[in-house]
Design an enzyme around this catalytic site. Structure first.
Site, mmCIF file in Angstrom:
data_model
loop_
_atom_site.group_PDB
_atom_site.id
_atom_site.type_symbol
_atom_site.label_atom_id
_atom_site.label_comp_id
_atom_site.label_asym_id
_atom_site.label_seq_id
_atom_site.Cartn_x
_atom_site.Cartn_y
_atom_site.Cartn_z
ATOM 1 N N CYS A 163 -12.370 -3.080 -7.059
ATOM 2 C CA CYS A 163 -12.703 -2.153 -5.984
ATOM 3 C C CYS A 163 -12.420 -0.692 -6.338
ATOM 4 O O CYS A 163 -12.621 0.189 -5.505
ATOM 5 C CB CYS A 163 -11.967 -2.550 -4.711
ATOM 6 S SG CYS A 163 -12.485 -4.178 -4.124
ATOM 7 N N HIS A 303 -7.752 4.879 0.111
ATOM 8 C CA HIS A 303 -8.374 3.579 -0.130
ATOM 9 C C HIS A 303 -8.402 2.810 1.186
ATOM 10 O O HIS A 303 -9.422 2.215 1.534
ATOM 11 C CB HIS A 303 -7.588 2.821 -1.199
ATOM 12 C CG HIS A 303 -8.249 1.577 -1.672
ATOM 13 N ND1 HIS A 303 -9.549 1.564 -2.147
ATOM 14 C CD2 HIS A 303 -7.805 0.287 -1.758
ATOM 15 C CE1 HIS A 303 -9.876 0.328 -2.491
ATOM 16 N NE2 HIS A 303 -8.835 -0.463 -2.263
ATOM 17 N N GLU A 314 0.020 2.168 0.108
ATOM 18 C CA GLU A 314 -0.620 3.473 -0.091
ATOM 19 C C GLU A 314 0.048 4.553 0.761
ATOM 20 O O GLU A 314 0.267 5.678 0.304
ATOM 21 C CB GLU A 314 -2.113 3.385 0.242
ATOM 22 C CG GLU A 314 -2.868 4.677 -0.076
ATOM 23 C CD GLU A 314 -4.363 4.552 0.100
ATOM 24 O OE1 GLU A 314 -5.093 5.424 -0.412
ATOM 25 O OE2 GLU A 314 -4.827 3.584 0.749
ATOM 26 N N LYS A 332 -13.320 3.476 5.793
ATOM 27 C CA LYS A 332 -13.621 2.043 5.851
ATOM 28 C C LYS A 332 -13.585 1.494 7.275
ATOM 29 O O LYS A 332 -14.071 0.387 7.517
ATOM 30 C CB LYS A 332 -12.654 1.268 4.958
ATOM 31 C CG LYS A 332 -12.891 1.472 3.454
ATOM 32 C CD LYS A 332 -11.960 0.609 2.640
ATOM 33 C CE LYS A 332 -12.227 0.742 1.134
ATOM 34 N NZ LYS A 332 -11.780 2.032 0.584
ATOM 35 N N HIS A 337 -15.318 -2.372 3.739
ATOM 36 C CA HIS A 337 -14.916 -2.199 2.344
ATOM 37 C C HIS A 337 -16.113 -2.498 1.446
ATOM 38 O O HIS A 337 -16.550 -3.647 1.341
ATOM 39 C CB HIS A 337 -13.752 -3.135 2.032
ATOM 40 C CG HIS A 337 -13.079 -2.876 0.722
ATOM 41 N ND1 HIS A 337 -13.587 -2.006 -0.224
ATOM 42 C CD2 HIS A 337 -11.940 -3.385 0.182
ATOM 43 C CE1 HIS A 337 -12.787 -1.989 -1.277
ATOM 44 N NE2 HIS A 337 -11.775 -2.810 -1.048
ATOM 45 N N PHE A 395 -8.343 -5.397 -7.219
ATOM 46 C CA PHE A 395 -7.733 -6.587 -7.785
ATOM 47 C C PHE A 395 -7.461 -6.365 -9.267
ATOM 48 O O PHE A 395 -8.205 -5.660 -9.956
ATOM 49 C CB PHE A 395 -8.649 -7.796 -7.614
ATOM 50 C CG PHE A 395 -8.749 -8.329 -6.207
ATOM 51 C CD1 PHE A 395 -7.932 -7.869 -5.197
ATOM 52 C CD2 PHE A 395 -9.675 -9.308 -5.907
ATOM 53 C CE1 PHE A 395 -8.020 -8.370 -3.904
ATOM 54 C CE2 PHE A 395 -9.786 -9.830 -4.617
ATOM 55 C CZ PHE A 395 -8.961 -9.358 -3.624
#
Length: 407
Positions: A163, A303, A314, A332, A337, A395
């Site tokens: 991502c 993110h 984060e 998002k 996402h 990931f």
């Protein structure tokens, strides 16, 4: 050490769950209109919501013959790239294609094509599998098809950092310009992973929001009630040039990429480091690349996936590293996402924030997680001074951070 080459963004293109094109997508995020909805393809799944691109007619946008030969992850990219190239005022018929590069990101390639053809294999046998299977689904076809579309014969790469792929691609493209490997780069990311198999996999991991009684409220970054992300699809494309070249041809400079940092958590296959040490390293590297201090960041496009672990880690990094209490947002909440395309789409939104001097709100934020000591925009807010960070993680512990500034 600061990179001395100034890189300009001269073109932007978007295909997102907020709409097709930069204008509709930007309006959706600034108006905090969530795109999540029930997905008929997932009717029998454990999690049945997603964020799809509305009204995307590939045959109308690309031509029926062209569209038939492309997986949706490439279709999205080409539509966004056409918008970006036109926005940059460039004509592929007249440019030196040998000096035009393509660096795009995606996490998976073409799972829609793979699943379709696997059903054919099982139901009709190997002789009925399409000869277009590999040309449609291979990840590198994202950049390869863009090269064919625009006559771009320079460096041609697809970056796969889960991502973080879109942001990694933009950072790599910037480096190619700094190294004088090319003069123009089409960069960004695209993703079309809303398939039954992929979505079942995400659901089995427990990564997705299960707020099915309220699909539009399911993606809620930094909110105390968040329970997972909503998967989306789409593409974001940026045209990058050295700023001196852009100004010499009289181009409109929409923003600048002034720093890039990347790192790996080396912690866990899917979970971020709980204190965000990898993301912290990427932020510090990006600021050092830009020759800036942590106190000079005015805004962070986070993110912000709406997952319990990511958002908390984060937020801890932002609080610990960025001393000026920048205003934080995650788009998002509107788009969901976009996986490998997320970092690219959010880089476009960061450029628009710098250009329009407006920070989009974080949709569905009703109660900030009390463990987070950060300032999150819950309504459209005038952009503070300073540079903008666009954070991406994925990931495998992948992290990529872009530093953006106004023109």
């Amino acid at each position: 050490m600061r990179n001395a080459v100034e890189v300009a963004v001269t073109g932007l293109g978007l295909v997102t769950p907020g709409g097709i094109g930069v204008g509709p997508s930007w309006r959706a995020v600034t108006e905090a209109r969530p795109a999540a909805a029930w997905d008929p393809l997932l009717a029998h799944h454990r999690v049945r919501i997603s964020c799809r691109v509305p009204g995307f007619d590939a045959a109308a946008l690309l031509g029926a013959r062209r569209a038939h030969r492309l997986d949706p992850f490439v279709q999205f990219a080409l539509v966004a790239a056409r918008e970006a190239v036109a926005d940059a005022g460039l004509d592929p018929a007249t440019w030196d294609g040998g000096r035009v590069g393509v660096v795009l990101g995606c996490a998976d390639g073409g799972p829609i094509t793979v699943e379709e053809q696997h059903r054919v294999l099982l139901g009709e046998g190997p002789a009925r599998v399409s000869p277009l299977l590999l040309p449609k689904q291979l990840p590198n076809m994202l950049a390869g098809q863009a090269a064919l579309e625009f006559g771009a014969r320079g460096p041609n790469l697809v970056v796969a950092t889960a991502c973080a792929s879109g942001a990694s691609a933009v950072g790599t493209a910037r480096d190619l310009l700094a190294l004088d490997r090319c003069d123009i780069v089409l960069t960004g990311g695209s993703e079309a992973m809303l398939t039954p198999l992929v979505m079942a996999g995400f659901a089995q991991m427990g990564a997705l929001s299960q707020r099915e009684e309220d699909p539009q409220g399911a993606s809620r970054p930094f909110d105390a009630g968040r329970d997972g992300f909503v998967a989306g699809e789409g593409a974001g494309i940026l045209v990058l040039e050295r700023a001196a070249d852009a100004r010499a041809r009289g181009a409109r400079v929409r923003g600048r990429i002034v720093g890039y940092g990347a790192s790996a958590d080396a912690h866990h296959l899917t979970s971020p480091h709980p204190e965000g040490r990898g993301l912290e390293a990427a932020i510090r590297a990006a600021l050092a690349d830009a020759g800036l201090s942590p106190g000079e960041v005015g805004h962070v496009n986070a993110h912000g996936t709406s997952t319990p672990l990511n958002d908390l880690a984060e937020a801890r990094v932002i609080h610990r590293v960025l001393t000026g209490r920048p205003l934080v947002t995650s788009t998002k909440g509107v788009t969901g996402h976009l996986l490998g395309a997320a970092g690219a789409v959010e880089a476009v939104f960061a450029v628009l924030t710098a250009e329009q001097r407006l920070v989009p709100p974080t949709a569905n934020l009703t109660s900030l997680d009390p463990r987070m000591d950060i300032d999150v925009a819950s309504r459209p807010t005038p952009a503070p001074g300073g540079v903008i960070l666009s954070n991406s993680s994925g990931f495998g512990g992948q992290n990529a951070v872009l530093v953006l500034a106004p023109a």
